[in-house]
Scaffold this motif. Structure first.
Motif, mmCIF file in Angstrom:
data_model
loop_
_atom_site.group_PDB
_atom_site.id
_atom_site.type_symbol
_atom_site.label_atom_id
_atom_site.label_comp_id
_atom_site.label_asym_id
_atom_site.label_seq_id
_atom_site.Cartn_x
_atom_site.Cartn_y
_atom_site.Cartn_z
ATOM 1 N N UNK A 181 0.827 -1.203 0.000
ATOM 2 C CA UNK A 181 0.000 0.000 0.000
ATOM 3 C C UNK A 181 0.868 1.262 0.000
ATOM 4 N N UNK A 182 1.998 1.220 0.717
ATOM 5 C CA UNK A 182 2.892 2.379 0.678
ATOM 6 C C UNK A 182 3.438 2.582 -0.722
ATOM 7 N N UNK A 183 3.874 1.503 -1.372
ATOM 8 C CA UNK A 183 4.405 1.616 -2.736
ATOM 9 C C UNK A 183 3.350 2.202 -3.670
ATOM 10 N N UNK A 184 2.103 1.747 -3.497
ATOM 11 C CA UNK A 184 1.007 2.266 -4.333
ATOM 12 C C UNK A 184 0.854 3.768 -4.120
ATOM 13 N N UNK A 185 0.805 4.201 -2.865
ATOM 14 C CA UNK A 185 0.593 5.625 -2.575
ATOM 15 C C UNK A 185 1.762 6.474 -3.075
ATOM 16 N N UNK A 186 2.985 5.993 -2.880
ATOM 17 C CA UNK A 186 4.145 6.749 -3.353
ATOM 18 C C UNK A 186 4.106 6.891 -4.870
ATOM 19 N N UNK A 187 3.759 5.809 -5.571
ATOM 20 C CA UNK A 187 3.695 5.863 -7.028
ATOM 21 C C UNK A 187 2.619 6.851 -7.489
ATOM 22 N N UNK A 188 1.472 6.835 -6.797
ATOM 23 C CA UNK A 188 0.395 7.766 -7.166
ATOM 24 C C UNK A 188 0.845 9.203 -6.927
ATOM 25 N N UNK A 189 1.483 9.465 -5.789
ATOM 26 C CA UNK A 189 1.927 10.823 -5.473
ATOM 27 C C UNK A 189 2.950 11.313 -6.486
ATOM 28 N N UNK A 190 3.896 10.467 -6.843
ATOM 29 C CA UNK A 190 4.918 10.861 -7.810
ATOM 30 C C UNK A 190 4.307 11.066 -9.189
ATOM 31 N N UNK A 191 3.397 10.175 -9.580
ATOM 32 C CA UNK A 191 2.749 10.316 -10.879
ATOM 33 C C UNK A 191 1.868 11.542 -10.944
ATOM 34 N N UNK A 192 1.186 11.841 -9.825
ATOM 35 C CA UNK A 192 0.319 13.018 -9.787
ATOM 36 C C UNK A 192 1.133 14.296 -9.874
ATOM 37 N N UNK A 193 2.311 14.307 -9.254
ATOM 38 C CA UNK A 193 3.169 15.487 -9.334
ATOM 39 C C UNK A 193 3.606 15.729 -10.769
ATOM 40 N N UNK A 194 3.949 14.648 -11.453
ATOM 41 C CA UNK A 194 4.373 14.782 -12.850
ATOM 42 C C UNK A 194 3.225 15.243 -13.746
#
Length: 391
Positions: A181-194
């Motif tokens: 779940x942490x990996x999922x959230x980090x990926x979403x946050x990084x993708x959303x920033x981009x």
């Protein structure tokens, strides 16, 4: 029971008279009979209609029947599910021990909420009804699995971090507290920033924050396995995040994951223009080392913050701060006449813990207004009593 007085209190959003009545009710057999009779049901319905879910929860917990129809034959569970009153529904369902049985009110409520959402019932009000929160919570209780992406999609329909749909999805995603779940959230946050998606970034950062709450009791007191990864992910965002809401979350999450020695990194935001960010910084004390001059100076500035919640949190931190100086006491004394009740109480408590009698009149005044444990300030004065005895 003085029903008109209690109904008027519920209408104006003042829960204290009701809570004080409930504290005293078991000492009076007549009042208890009224509470579990028709008057109790009338008060329960009024609290539900007024959105006072805490009152609903207390009334149900003290014997008011949540299954008895309200005036006009209204079924409480159906009404709450139909209107998307998530917290009220939770309170009404709290005595039910077997949500999985075929005829459980949970299953009925889920059907009602899904139907209401499908036909757009309640569309237009502000805030919108929390049908998705109701559905998310009931599905979890009934063992229906939803992916993090599905749950995030529900939260982003309104994209309001203050809405129950947002919170319900956060809780469901964070409950496993897993590396996945942490990996999922980090990926979403990084993708959303981009991609420049602010709502997705806010939500993903909130998930990372919630993942540190220990919502999965199976993990015990162990820190999450992704703790250091979270610190490394969040630390640079203390310097780069521009959105106030996202920055609040970064500050709160970072201080939840990092070591005590790393907490001073948040001090740069003690004077941030957003009151929510300043409040998050205030909440890092006294974990923040207040023997550092810069940290103590920031705490004293926050104790004079124009936002009542922020200065109350800072004043509360000063009750546990080991530092004692004339300048610090002057700050505390200045807030003995603070217009905000909780700020006055915290300032008086901090002085009392330093053996300064200037806080005594304020504490005495608050003490005189206490009827029982539900009275305003009662719990804090009890805590202060234990703190003084432990010195």
């Amino acid at each position: 029971m003085d029903l008109p007085l209690l109904l008027a209190a519920v209408e104006r959003g003042d829960d204290i008279p009701v809570f004080e009545f409930l504290e005293d009710v078991f000492l009076d057999d007549v009042a208890y009979g009224e509470l579990t009779g028709e008057d109790g049901v009338t008060l329960l319905a009024a609290a539900a209609y007024a959105g006072r879910h805490d009152v609903v929860d207390r009334l149900v917990g003290q014997g008011v029947d949540p299954t008895r129809p309200w005036a006009g034959g209204v079924d409480p569970v159906t009404w709450a599910a139909e209107t998307g009153a998530c917290w009220t529904l939770t309170a009404l369902l709290s005595p039910e021990r077997d949500p999985l049985r075929a005829d459980s009110p949970h299953r009925r409520a889920l059907r009602v909420a899904r139907a209401a959402l499908d036909r757009g019932a309640g569309a237009g009000p502000v805030p919108p009804p929390a049908h998705r929160a109701v559905i998310t919570d009931l599905e979890a209780r009934l063992g229906v699995h939803r992916t993090p992406d599905e749950l995030m999609a529900r939260a982003l329909v309104h994209a309001d971090p203050e809405h129950d749909d947002w919170l319900a999805s956060l809780v469901r995603i964070a409950a496993p507290e897993s590396q996945e779940r942490f990996d999922w959230a980090r990926d979403v946050a990084e993708g959303a920033a981009d991609a420049g998606s602010l709502d997705r970034r806010r939500f993903a950062l909130d998930v990372i924050h919630f993942l540190g709450f220990g919502l999965n009791p199976a993990n015990g007191d162990d820190e999450p396995p992704f703790t250091r990864e979270a610190v490394e992910f969040l630390r640079p965002r203390l310097d780069t995040e521009q959105d106030p809401y996202a920055l609040r979350t970064v500050v709160a999450a970072f201080t939840g994951y990092c070591s005590q020695e790393e907490i001073p990194a948040v001090l740069a935001h003690a004077d941030h223009p957003d009151p929510g960010v300043r409040h998050c910084v205030a909440l890092t004390f006294p974990g923040l080392l207040t023997d550092r001059p810069a940290a103590l100076a920031a705490l004293l500035r926050l104790a004079d913050d124009p936002a009542p919640l922020t200065r109350t949190s800072a004043l509360n931190a000063l009750t546990r701060c080991p530092v004692d100086t004339p300048a610090l006491r002057d700050v505390l004394a200045a807030h003995l006449t603070d217009p905000h009740f909780d700020a006055r109480l915290e300032a008086a408590a901090a002085l009392a813990l330093r053996g300064d009698e200037r806080g005594t009149p304020v504490l005495d005044e608050i003490r005189r207004g206490i009827r029982n444990r539900s009275s305003r300030g009662a719990g804090r004065l009890e805590d202060l009593h234990h703190q003084l005895n432990a010195r």
